[in-house]
Structure formats: structure tokens, C-alpha cells
Write a protein that holds these residues in place. Sequence first.
Motif, short mmCIF file in Angstrom:
data_model
loop_
_atom_site.label_atom_id
_atom_site.label_comp_id
_atom_site.label_asym_id
_atom_site.label_seq_id
_atom_site.Cartn_x
_atom_site.Cartn_y
_atom_site.Cartn_z
N GLN A 57 0.83 -1.21 0.00
CA GLN A 57 0.00 0.00 0.00
C GLN A 57 0.87 1.26 0.00
O GLN A 57 0.55 2.23 -0.69
CB GLN A 57 -0.93 0.03 1.22
CG GLN A 57 -1.96 -1.07 1.23
CD GLN A 57 -1.44 -2.34 1.92
OE1 GLN A 57 -0.25 -2.49 2.20
NE2 GLN A 57 -2.34 -3.26 2.17
N MET A 58 1.94 1.26 0.79
CA MET A 58 2.83 2.42 0.84
C MET A 58 3.46 2.67 -0.53
O MET A 58 3.53 3.82 -1.00
CB MET A 58 3.94 2.22 1.89
CG MET A 58 3.45 2.22 3.32
SD MET A 58 4.69 1.60 4.49
CE MET A 58 5.95 2.87 4.38
N TYR A 59 3.91 1.60 -1.19
CA TYR A 59 4.56 1.74 -2.48
C TYR A 59 3.57 2.19 -3.55
O TYR A 59 3.89 3.03 -4.39
CB TYR A 59 5.22 0.41 -2.88
CG TYR A 59 6.07 0.53 -4.11
CD1 TYR A 59 7.31 1.16 -4.05
CD2 TYR A 59 5.65 0.03 -5.33
CE1 TYR A 59 8.10 1.28 -5.19
CE2 TYR A 59 6.43 0.15 -6.46
CZ TYR A 59 7.65 0.78 -6.39
OH TYR A 59 8.42 0.91 -7.51
N GLU A 60 2.36 1.64 -3.52
CA GLU A 60 1.34 2.04 -4.50
C GLU A 60 0.90 3.49 -4.29
O GLU A 60 0.67 4.22 -5.26
CB GLU A 60 0.15 1.09 -4.44
CG GLU A 60 0.46 -0.26 -5.04
CD GLU A 60 -0.65 -1.29 -4.85
OE1 GLU A 60 -1.60 -1.03 -4.08
OE2 GLU A 60 -0.54 -2.36 -5.47
N GLU A 61 0.79 3.92 -3.03
CA GLU A 61 0.44 5.32 -2.75
C GLU A 61 1.53 6.26 -3.28
O GLU A 61 1.24 7.30 -3.87
CB GLU A 61 0.28 5.52 -1.24
CG GLU A 61 -0.01 6.94 -0.82
CD GLU A 61 -0.02 7.11 0.69
OE1 GLU A 61 0.35 8.21 1.15
OE2 GLU A 61 -0.38 6.15 1.39
N PHE A 62 2.77 5.86 -3.11
CA PHE A 62 3.91 6.63 -3.63
C PHE A 62 3.82 6.75 -5.15
O PHE A 62 3.95 7.84 -5.71
CB PHE A 62 5.21 5.95 -3.19
CG PHE A 62 6.45 6.49 -3.81
CD1 PHE A 62 6.81 7.82 -3.65
CD2 PHE A 62 7.29 5.67 -4.54
CE1 PHE A 62 7.98 8.32 -4.21
CE2 PHE A 62 8.45 6.16 -5.10
CZ PHE A 62 8.79 7.48 -4.95
N ASN A 63 3.55 5.64 -5.84
CA ASN A 63 3.44 5.66 -7.30
C ASN A 63 2.24 6.45 -7.77
O ASN A 63 2.28 7.07 -8.84
CB ASN A 63 3.42 4.23 -7.85
CG ASN A 63 4.80 3.66 -7.94
OD1 ASN A 63 5.70 4.28 -8.47
ND2 ASN A 63 4.98 2.47 -7.40
N THR A 64 1.15 6.45 -7.00
CA THR A 64 -0.03 7.25 -7.35
C THR A 64 0.31 8.74 -7.31
O THR A 64 -0.10 9.49 -8.19
CB THR A 64 -1.18 6.94 -6.38
OG1 THR A 64 -1.49 5.54 -6.49
CG2 THR A 64 -2.41 7.76 -6.70
N LYS A 65 1.07 9.15 -6.31
CA LYS A 65 1.49 10.56 -6.22
C LYS A 65 2.39 10.93 -7.39
O LYS A 65 2.29 12.03 -7.94
CB LYS A 65 2.20 10.83 -4.90
CG LYS A 65 1.27 10.81 -3.72
CD LYS A 65 2.04 11.06 -2.43
CE LYS A 65 1.13 10.97 -1.22
NZ LYS A 65 1.89 11.15 0.03
#
Length: 183
Positions: A57-65
Motif C-alpha cells: 500500500q505504501m509503495y502504491e500510494e507513492f506511485n499514485t502521487k
Amino acid sequence: MKYITGIFAALLAVLLLFMYPLYEQARSQDKIANAIVQGAATHFIDSVRTKGYITPQMYEEFNTKLAATGNQYDVQLEHLHKRYNPDYNDPANPLTFQGSFTTFYDGFYTEQILAVLFPDNGRSPEDAARRYTMEVGDYIGVKLKNVNRTAAVQLWDFLMNDNTEENAAVLMNYEGMILNEDY
């Protein structure tokens, strides 16, 4: 001669009144993208440093930003795991221990980290086995650069009749030491 001067003046006016402001607007978009990328990378790495782990989730949130900038990025993660090696006069004889240790780091990179975060085993993203953990004293870092040609690079190449080989208008490196093991 008057006709050529008029054409030249009209081209210069179009260049100054239209193309240059368009180029400056594109450059400001790159600056905004840089600020967004810097904020996203700082938030991501600082979260990892204080938690001691990365979740899907942390990595996907980073990529979304990152995706919010409209650019595509080459994201390189680096984890340096701190290790200690005892110093011996004779490694085969434990009685020759010198009372000191040599510190070194084992490197783990994007492919190894993503293999833990996104395995091919069908486990849910909340599963603790999909958490990439680190220890206090380790280092975590991210290196980012855009791989697409931004509008500013394209306009610059058009105006200068050039072909810029380097696409990267947005670059970011950020790293830090793991401060906590919150798992």
C-alpha cells in the motif's frame, strides 16, 4: 527587401509573443512536477525510515502521487542492510578475536524489494509476508527520473532545432537511515 524584413518581424513576433510564454509555462509545469516528486519521495522514505518496513500500500500510494504529475518515472529503490563482521587474527581460531568489528552493508535493490512486496503467490496486500522489513541502522533510498520527454524539453528542442538526448527534466534522490522497527 521590405517584404523579407516584414516576414522576419512577423516570425520574431510569433516567437516572442507565443512560443516563449508557452515554453515558460511548460518549464513551470516541470518545476511543479519536481516539487510533487520531491514531496512524494520525502514522505515515502521518511515513512519507511520511521516504520522500518515497506508495504504494498505504501509503495502504491507513492506511485499514485508520482503519476499525478503526468510523467513516467524510472524508480530505483536501494536498501543497504548493516552487517558486522568480527575481527580475528586467525579466522579459524575463535580465541584470536581482536575485540573489534568491521561494519559493511549488503545491498538490496528494486527487483529484490518488489519481489517481496508483489509476489506471485496470490496473498492479500495486508499479509505480513508481503511486508519488506529493515533494521535500525540500515539505509533506504530512492532515485527517480522521468523517462518521457516533457513539454518543456520538446519545445526547447523545437525552438533550438535540437534533439536533446537526455529526457530527464525531473530528477530526485532521497535516502536516510532506518530509525525504528515498528513491526
